[in-house]
Design an enzyme around this catalytic site. Structure first.
Site, short mmCIF file in Angstrom:
data_model
loop_
_atom_site.label_atom_id
_atom_site.label_comp_id
_atom_site.label_asym_id
_atom_site.label_seq_id
_atom_site.Cartn_x
_atom_site.Cartn_y
_atom_site.Cartn_z
N GLY A 11 0.80 -1.23 0.00
CA GLY A 11 0.00 0.00 0.00
C GLY A 11 0.83 1.27 0.00
N LYS A 22 3.37 1.72 2.74
CA LYS A 22 3.76 1.97 4.13
C LYS A 22 5.24 2.31 4.25
CE LYS A 22 2.56 -2.19 5.45
NZ LYS A 22 2.06 -2.71 4.14
N ASP A 73 8.03 -6.33 9.45
CA ASP A 73 8.53 -7.39 8.56
C ASP A 73 9.85 -7.99 9.06
OD1 ASP A 73 6.37 -7.06 6.94
OD2 ASP A 73 7.46 -6.34 5.19
N PHE A 101 9.36 -11.52 11.09
CA PHE A 101 8.80 -12.77 10.55
C PHE A 101 9.63 -13.96 11.05
CE2 PHE A 101 6.46 -10.49 7.13
CZ PHE A 101 5.25 -11.15 7.27
N TRP A 142 1.50 -16.75 6.09
CA TRP A 142 2.38 -15.60 6.28
C TRP A 142 1.63 -14.38 6.79
CZ3 TRP A 142 7.46 -16.02 6.37
CH2 TRP A 142 8.08 -17.06 5.66
N ARG A 200 0.33 -4.37 -7.84
CA ARG A 200 1.60 -4.00 -7.19
C ARG A 200 2.31 -5.23 -6.62
NH1 ARG A 200 0.37 1.41 -3.51
NH2 ARG A 200 -0.67 2.65 -5.11
N SER A 205 -0.96 10.36 -4.64
CA SER A 205 0.47 10.38 -4.95
C SER A 205 1.29 10.21 -3.66
CB SER A 205 0.84 11.71 -5.61
OG SER A 205 0.73 12.77 -4.66
#
Length: 201
Positions: free
Chosen positions: A13, A15, A35, A38, A54, A136, A181
């Site tokens: 998105g 982040k 992240d 993990f 995940w 994406r 944007s």
């Protein structure tokens, strides 16, 4: 003054892009990326949907993440130095309590874990529609590549499930349109943070 900002949202998105911009423009700013917590691939369970899970909270070592955030809270200056972040000299500020220390916590499941719910001073959440998210995601190279059907069969359904849980939690979250944007999203969040910090000083 210590100030913790959550930057949550859907996979791909924006982040990390937003977080990286904010780190460069906010004073004494450190970051914790979800992240980075993990678990190893062989510790990730295979669910009823046939995919490795995940996109659920048990895929993450949340105790370690909470401890990292606690480490920052206990000594933001020491944390900053150990993470290579330059801190403005406290001698510039007559009262050390007036010096601002900011922590950005960035990730896809920030607002679904009770021990973290009270940590944030400000919560943001970036959303994009299904089609754009899938587009994406398909262009990203992951350490563990997505198997066919993972997005439709696991990633998106888990996103919807966790988003609903988050909405029901009643946490005060500012929602951001990930189709805007990069500059537009950054400006909106940066100005909001600046106004909030000014009001707290």
């Amino acid at each position: 003054m210590k100030y913790v900002i959550g930057i949550g949202g859907v996979t791909n998105g924006g982040k990390t892009t937003l977080t990286n911009r904010l780190i460069k423009s906010l004073p004494n700013c450190c970051v914790v990326h979800q992240d980075d917590f993990f678990k190893k691939p062989d510790q990730i369970e295979v669910g009823e949907d046939g995919f490795r899970q995940w996109d659920v909270i048990t895929a993450l070592d949340m105790d370690a993440m909470v401890n990292t955030i606690r480490g920052w809270s206990e000594n933001p200056v020491k944390f900053a130095h150990s993470h290579g972040v330059n801190v403005s000299p406290s001698t510039e500020v007559a009262d050390p309590d007036q010096q601002i220390h900011i922590l950005i916590v960035e990730g896809f499941l920030l607002y679904n874990y009770k021990p973290l719910m009270d940590v944030y001073n400000k919560c943001y959440y970036i959303s994009i529609p299904y089609g754009e998210c899938k587009r994406r995601r398909s262009t990203r190279q992951y350490t563990v590549p997505d198997p066919p059907g993972l997005f439709e069969g696991h990633v998106w359904p888990m996103y919807l499930k966790h988003r609903n849980e988050m909405v029901e939690s009643g946490l005060d979250i500012a929602y951001l349109d990930g189709l805007k944007s990069e500059e537009g999203i950054y400006s909106q969040v940066y100005e909001d943070i600046q106004n909030t910090l000014l009001n707290r000083l």
